[in-house]
Design a protein around this motif. Sequence first.
Motif, mmCIF file in Angstrom:
data_model
loop_
_atom_site.group_PDB
_atom_site.id
_atom_site.type_symbol
_atom_site.label_atom_id
_atom_site.label_comp_id
_atom_site.label_asym_id
_atom_site.label_seq_id
_atom_site.Cartn_x
_atom_site.Cartn_y
_atom_site.Cartn_z
ATOM 1 N N UNK A 283 0.817 -1.218 0.000
ATOM 2 C CA UNK A 283 0.000 0.000 0.000
ATOM 3 C C UNK A 283 0.853 1.272 0.000
ATOM 4 N N UNK A 284 2.125 1.135 0.333
ATOM 5 C CA UNK A 284 3.012 2.291 0.370
ATOM 6 C C UNK A 284 3.580 2.635 -1.016
ATOM 7 N N UNK A 285 3.302 1.768 -2.011
ATOM 8 C CA UNK A 285 3.785 2.026 -3.367
ATOM 9 C C UNK A 285 2.803 2.910 -4.125
ATOM 10 N N UNK A 286 3.333 3.785 -4.987
ATOM 11 C CA UNK A 286 2.444 4.564 -5.845
ATOM 12 C C UNK A 286 2.178 3.775 -7.125
ATOM 13 N N UNK A 287 1.357 4.318 -7.991
ATOM 14 C CA UNK A 287 0.964 3.608 -9.220
ATOM 15 C C UNK A 287 2.168 3.266 -10.094
ATOM 16 N N UNK A 288 3.104 4.200 -10.228
ATOM 17 C CA UNK A 288 4.302 3.973 -11.058
ATOM 18 C C UNK A 288 5.136 2.821 -10.504
ATOM 19 N N UNK A 289 5.312 2.800 -9.170
ATOM 20 C CA UNK A 289 6.080 1.728 -8.536
ATOM 21 C C UNK A 289 5.428 0.371 -8.788
ATOM 22 N N UNK A 290 4.112 0.326 -8.663
ATOM 23 C CA UNK A 290 3.391 -0.937 -8.857
ATOM 24 C C UNK A 290 3.520 -1.431 -10.296
ATOM 25 N N UNK A 291 3.535 -0.501 -11.238
ATOM 26 C CA UNK A 291 3.705 -0.885 -12.641
ATOM 27 C C UNK A 291 5.101 -1.440 -12.883
ATOM 28 N N UNK A 292 6.106 -0.813 -12.292
ATOM 29 C CA UNK A 292 7.485 -1.279 -12.445
ATOM 30 C C UNK A 292 7.682 -2.669 -11.861
ATOM 31 N N UNK A 293 6.938 -2.967 -10.788
ATOM 32 C CA UNK A 293 7.110 -4.245 -10.084
ATOM 33 C C UNK A 293 5.957 -5.218 -10.371
ATOM 34 N N UNK A 294 5.221 -4.987 -11.437
ATOM 35 C CA UNK A 294 4.033 -5.806 -11.709
ATOM 36 C C UNK A 294 4.369 -7.297 -11.825
ATOM 37 N N UNK A 295 5.464 -7.633 -12.506
ATOM 38 C CA UNK A 295 5.842 -9.043 -12.655
ATOM 39 C C UNK A 295 6.209 -9.670 -11.321
ATOM 40 N N UNK A 296 6.968 -8.935 -10.523
ATOM 41 C CA UNK A 296 7.388 -9.460 -9.219
ATOM 42 C C UNK A 296 6.194 -9.591 -8.274
ATOM 43 N N UNK A 297 5.306 -8.603 -8.287
ATOM 44 C CA UNK A 297 4.143 -8.642 -7.406
ATOM 45 C C UNK A 297 3.200 -9.783 -7.778
ATOM 46 N N UNK A 298 3.155 -10.130 -9.069
ATOM 47 C CA UNK A 298 2.280 -11.217 -9.514
ATOM 48 C C UNK A 298 2.747 -12.574 -9.009
ATOM 49 N N UNK A 299 4.030 -12.669 -8.623
ATOM 50 C CA UNK A 299 4.571 -13.924 -8.111
ATOM 51 C C UNK A 299 4.263 -14.136 -6.627
ATOM 52 N N UNK A 300 3.846 -13.077 -5.964
ATOM 53 C CA UNK A 300 3.645 -13.151 -4.511
ATOM 54 C C UNK A 300 2.374 -13.890 -4.157
ATOM 55 N N UNK A 301 2.382 -14.442 -2.938
ATOM 56 C CA UNK A 301 1.163 -15.069 -2.419
ATOM 57 C C UNK A 301 0.063 -14.014 -2.306
ATOM 58 N N UNK A 302 -1.186 -14.475 -2.270
ATOM 59 C CA UNK A 302 -2.312 -13.533 -2.208
ATOM 60 C C UNK A 302 -2.227 -12.632 -0.988
ATOM 61 N N UNK A 303 -1.715 -13.173 0.118
ATOM 62 C CA UNK A 303 -1.630 -12.355 1.327
ATOM 63 C C UNK A 303 -0.328 -11.545 1.395
ATOM 64 N N UNK A 304 0.525 -11.714 0.369
ATOM 65 C CA UNK A 304 1.764 -10.932 0.324
ATOM 66 C C UNK A 304 2.799 -11.338 1.352
ATOM 67 N N UNK A 305 2.646 -12.535 1.937
ATOM 68 C CA UNK A 305 3.548 -12.951 3.010
ATOM 69 C C UNK A 305 4.986 -13.172 2.553
ATOM 70 N N UNK A 306 5.181 -13.455 1.264
ATOM 71 C CA UNK A 306 6.527 -13.755 0.774
ATOM 72 C C UNK A 306 7.098 -12.629 -0.090
ATOM 73 N N UNK A 307 6.477 -11.466 -0.059
ATOM 74 C CA UNK A 307 6.888 -10.394 -0.964
ATOM 75 C C UNK A 307 8.302 -9.913 -0.681
#
Length: 328
Positions: A283-307
Motif C-alpha cells: 500500500x506504500x507504493x504509488x501507481x508507477x512503482x506498482x507498474x514497475x514491479x508488476x511481474x514481481x508482485x504477480x509472483x507473490x502469495x495472495x496475502x503478500x507474506x513472501x513479498x
Amino acid sequence: MINTSISGTAFTAVSTDVVNRTNKEMSEEEIFSSGVSNSSNDLQTQKVKETSNISYETQHKLSNSSLVVFNDPTNGKYAIVSLQNSTIDMLKNHFGEDDFYKRDDGITRLDNKAEAYVAGWFGDIAYKREFLSADSNKDGLLSDSEYGSTKNSFSHHGNVLGFGDSLEINTWVGDTYESSSASSNNYINQMKNKTNITIDKQLDITINNDDDFNSEISFEEALTTHYNKNTEDSIIQLAKDMVGLPKELEDAMMMEKLKKLSEHNDDKIRAMVKLLLEKGDISMLDTTDKELLSNELSEANEDGSDIQKIMNKKLDELLKIEKYKEYE
C-alpha cells in the motif's frame, strides 16, 4: 556503519620478457605438431615429439573461442591455447590490434606486451599451479583426482570486530598455491565448476579476473569472482560463511545497504528498495512503482507474506556482477 578491508595477492603471473617482432618474422615462423595421434609406430611418434617445438597444444577448445599461439616463458617453445572470442577482443582493446597477427593457418600469433601478459598467466597456471604435470594421462582434461593434484587454491584469514553500532570486517590472504583438494572453509578454490577442466579454461578465467591487467590476482578480485558480488557484499558474505553474524546485525547491515540503494539511478531498483524499507507493505507504493514491479508482485502469495523474500531475490539478480563465466 560497516567498514571492510581486504588485502593480499592470491596468484602472480610468471615474469616474461617483452619481444616485439615484425610481421615478416612472424609470417616465417614454423610450428611443428607436438605428436602423432593414433599412430601405431611408437618410433615415429617419439621422433615427432623430439622434433616438436610445441610445449602445449590444446586438445579441447573452449566454446566460442579461437586459437592463439605464443612462446612458453619457461622454455621458449610455442604454446597453442584457445581463448574465448570475447576475451581476445578485451585483450585487443587493452593492448592494441598490432599485438595480434593472424597467421595463414588461422591461428592468431600474440606478440609484444599482449604475448608477455598471456604467456605470463599461462606459465603460472601450467607450471606454478601445476596444471600441466597434473594431467597424468595427457588427454588435455583434468579428472577430479588429477585436478586435486594442482595448486589452484589459497587460504585466507580475517576478523570481525563490533564497536557499538559499528562493524569492522578485515580479511587477508594466507598461504597461496595450496592444493586444489583442500576442503577447509578458509580455502578458496579458483575453479567453481569442476567439470571439463583444462589449462585453457583456467587461463581464460584468470585473464578475465585480472581487472587491472597487472598480472596479479588480488584477494579482492578472487573473492568478488567467487561470490559474484561487489567487494563489500563479498567480504560480508565471507564473514557470514566463516563465523556467522547475529541476526540483528545482519538486519542493521541490510537496512544500511537499502538506504544507500534508495538513491540508485534505476527506477525499478528504487521501487524494490522502497518496498523492502516498508517491510513489504504494498500500500506504500504509488501507481508507477506498482507498474514497475508488476511481474514481481504477480509472483507473490495472495496475502503478500513472501513479498520481501521475492524482492530480495530479484534485487540481488539486478545488482549481480556478471564476472564469472561458465564454460562448456
